[in-house]
Design an enzyme around this catalytic site. Structure first.
Site, PDB file in Angstrom:
ATOM      1  N   GLY A  59     -39.044  35.062  10.652  1.00  0.00           N
ATOM      2  CA  GLY A  59     -38.493  33.870  11.281  1.00  0.00           C
ATOM      3  C   GLY A  59     -37.907  32.904  10.279  1.00  0.00           C
ATOM      4  N   HIS A  60     -37.315  33.432   9.203  1.00  0.00           N
ATOM      5  CA  HIS A  60     -36.839  32.577   8.110  1.00  0.00           C
ATOM      6  C   HIS A  60     -35.635  31.726   8.482  1.00  0.00           C
ATOM      7  CE1 HIS A  60     -33.748  35.646   7.803  1.00  0.00           C
ATOM      8  NE2 HIS A  60     -33.093  34.882   6.944  1.00  0.00           N
ATOM      9  N   LEU A  87     -38.084  41.869  16.110  1.00  0.00           N
ATOM     10  CA  LEU A  87     -39.535  41.946  15.979  1.00  0.00           C
ATOM     11  C   LEU A  87     -40.228  42.295  17.291  1.00  0.00           C
ATOM     12  CD1 LEU A  87     -40.142  38.866  13.641  1.00  0.00           C
ATOM     13  CD2 LEU A  87     -40.146  41.291  13.007  1.00  0.00           C
ATOM     14  N   SER A 146     -49.346  26.589  17.725  1.00  0.00           N
ATOM     15  CA  SER A 146     -48.807  25.358  18.286  1.00  0.00           C
ATOM     16  C   SER A 146     -49.943  24.535  18.870  1.00  0.00           C
ATOM     17  CB  SER A 146     -47.791  25.686  19.381  1.00  0.00           C
ATOM     18  OG  SER A 146     -47.485  24.540  20.140  1.00  0.00           O
ATOM     19  N   SER A 147     -49.772  23.229  18.884  1.00  0.00           N
ATOM     20  CA  SER A 147     -50.800  22.354  19.442  1.00  0.00           C
ATOM     21  C   SER A 147     -50.957  22.528  20.945  1.00  0.00           C
ATOM     22  CB  SER A 147     -50.483  20.886  19.130  1.00  0.00           C
ATOM     23  OG  SER A 147     -49.255  20.504  19.719  1.00  0.00           O
ATOM     24  N   CYS A 148     -49.983  23.191  21.597  1.00  0.00           N
ATOM     25  CA  CYS A 148     -50.075  23.376  23.040  1.00  0.00           C
ATOM     26  C   CYS A 148     -51.162  24.383  23.428  1.00  0.00           C
ATOM     27  CB  CYS A 148     -48.735  23.810  23.617  1.00  0.00           C
ATOM     28  SG  CYS A 148     -48.266  25.499  23.205  1.00  0.00           S
ATOM     29  N   TYR A 193     -46.309  30.181  27.068  1.00  0.00           N
ATOM     30  CA  TYR A 193     -46.143  30.090  25.612  1.00  0.00           C
ATOM     31  C   TYR A 193     -47.495  29.856  24.945  1.00  0.00           C
ATOM     32  CZ  TYR A 193     -44.592  28.191  21.094  1.00  0.00           C
ATOM     33  OH  TYR A 193     -44.398  27.963  19.746  1.00  0.00           O
ATOM     34  N   LYS A 199     -49.603  32.126  22.129  1.00  0.00           N
ATOM     35  CA  LYS A 199     -50.071  31.614  20.842  1.00  0.00           C
ATOM     36  C   LYS A 199     -51.583  31.762  20.689  1.00  0.00           C
ATOM     37  CE  LYS A 199     -46.305  30.442  18.775  1.00  0.00           C
ATOM     38  NZ  LYS A 199     -45.921  31.087  17.496  1.00  0.00           N
ATOM     39  N   ASN A 254     -46.392  18.384  16.701  1.00  0.00           N
ATOM     40  CA  ASN A 254     -44.946  18.382  16.961  1.00  0.00           C
ATOM     41  C   ASN A 254     -44.170  18.290  15.644  1.00  0.00           C
ATOM     42  OD1 ASN A 254     -45.086  18.107  19.980  1.00  0.00           O
ATOM     43  ND2 ASN A 254     -46.158  16.238  19.404  1.00  0.00           N
ATOM     44  N   LEU A 255     -43.284  19.238  15.415  1.00  0.00           N
ATOM     45  CA  LEU A 255     -42.532  19.308  14.161  1.00  0.00           C
ATOM     46  C   LEU A 255     -41.098  18.836  14.348  1.00  0.00           C
ATOM     47  CD1 LEU A 255     -43.737  22.832  12.968  1.00  0.00           C
ATOM     48  CD2 LEU A 255     -44.613  20.609  12.242  1.00  0.00           C
ATOM     49  N   HIS A 289     -36.620  19.677  21.541  1.00  0.00           N
ATOM     50  CA  HIS A 289     -37.802  18.836  21.622  1.00  0.00           C
ATOM     51  C   HIS A 289     -37.408  17.368  21.526  1.00  0.00           C
ATOM     52  CE1 HIS A 289     -39.752  22.708  20.376  1.00  0.00           C
ATOM     53  NE2 HIS A 289     -40.592  22.311  21.316  1.00  0.00           N
ATOM     54  N   TRP A 291     -36.887   8.782  29.489  1.00  0.00           N
ATOM     55  CA  TRP A 291     -37.718   9.119  30.646  1.00  0.00           C
ATOM     56  C   TRP A 291     -39.093   8.480  30.552  1.00  0.00           C
ATOM     57  CZ3 TRP A 291     -37.689  14.382  33.515  1.00  0.00           C
ATOM     58  CH2 TRP A 291     -36.409  14.624  34.021  1.00  0.00           C
TER      59      TRP A 291
END
Length: 324
Positions: free
Chosen positions: A12-13, A43, A109-111, A138, A142, A167-168, A181, A204
């Site tokens: 995923g580079h 992949l 991921s934090s999700c 998703y 993960k 969140n990045l 995002h 929103w």
């Protein structure tokens, strides 16, 4: 480079996180980096991944490849989000083991944490409640990646680790008007509002939900830090059934504050208003990063400095992004 340098595959580079990891590894200069684009190596294809590992002697893997997107994308393409991510991580993790790769870092991921998890969210919150419905497919993918790493560690004695970023944002982010995002979405909207000399923008919801944001270069540094931790040190701070580590700043801000900070960075002079008739989402999402701090790492890039860097990258790539 010496002959003793590690050979590292960054999956995923071309993505935001993967490219940041490549930049960080290149700065360190003690490894040879192998990359493949999605066109060169799918992949999701088991046979293709097997051939790739057959043809390349790899010492370590950073698994940053994933299908990602915002609320709209997750809600619109749930089947793709669960299928693609399951296939990617299953193929890469298994073939890494099958080809003798002893160390792997999986990026989650934090999700993965429940919708109503106690704040700040600790690693122990995993599987303690219901997930946010809009990105549940998703999140399940993960969570599966974490459990794959744990299971291969337990059964085969490999050293596969997982990091869970908040969140990045930053260079290489996705600025699609529907699939991005919150940070890139607001950067694009406020930039366009400034160009059009609009007197206001409306975001929103009430603007009160709080979120945590981490610059992608900090995430890359944390990933390399966790990968290079001594195995004993890493295991002392984790548990066999709780092997993932949160990565974040430990600080959050409201969505309205975020929008106002972006407006300041961009130089937008209009008013930032809210639309309470629209949904707010989860009231707060903040990571408990005490485990990572105890290991000796903390984020270094402040939000305003990071947003300025992200906006600078956006401005440099506007022409390429215009058609998105």
């Amino acid at each position: 480079m010496s002959e003793n340098n590690k050979i590292i595959f960054v999956a995923g580079h071309q993505g935001m996180v993967g490219s940041a990891i490549v930049r960080q590894l290149q700065k360190l200069g003690d490894c040879s980096i192998i990359t493949r684009s999605s066109k060169e190596l799918d992949l999701r294809n088991q046979n293709a991944v097997t051939r790739f590992f057959d043809e390349n002697k790899i010492d370590e893997v950073y698994l940053a490849a994933a299908k990602v997107g915002g609320i709209y994308a997750n809600n619109t393409y749930p089947a793709e989000f669960i299928y693609d991510n399951l296939m990617i991580e299953t193929n890469v993790i298994h073939q890494a083991y099958a080809h003798g790769v002893k160390k792997l870092l999986f990026l989650g991921s934090s999700c993965i944490y429940p919708q109503l998890a106690e704040q700040p969210m600790s690693e122990a919150a995993l599987l303690s409640g219901y997930l946010e419905p809009t990105n549940e497919p998703y999140a399940i993918a993960k969570i599966t990646g974490i459990k794959l790493c744990e299971s291969y560690n337990r059964q085969y004695g490999v050293d596969y680790r997982s990091v869970m970023p908040t969140n990045l944002y930053g260079p290489g982010d996705n600025y699609h008007p529907e699939n991005s995002h919150v940070v890139p979405a607001l950067i694009r909207r406020i930039h366009e509002a400034k160009q059009a000399q609009q007197p206001e923008i409306v975001i929103w919801g009430t603007g009160t939900p709080k979120r945590e944001f981490l610059h992608v270069d900090d995430m890359a540094k944390a990933s390399v830090f966790v990968m290079n931790l001594d195995k004993t040190t890493y295991q002392i701070h984790t548990q066999p059934m709780l092997s993932h580590i949160n990565v974040g700043t430990g600080q959050d801000c409201s969505i309205l504050q975020l929008a106002q900070s972006i407006a300041k960075v961009i130089g937008y002079q209009g008013v930032v208003n809210t639309d309470p008739s629209k949904p707010d989402g989860t009231p707060r999402k903040l990571m408990n990063v005490s485990r990572l701090k105890k290991l000796g790492w903390h984020a270094q890039i402040g939000l305003e400095i990071g947003l300025a860097d992200a906006y600078s990258w956006f401005c440099k790539h506007q022409k390429a992004l215009r058609g998105i």
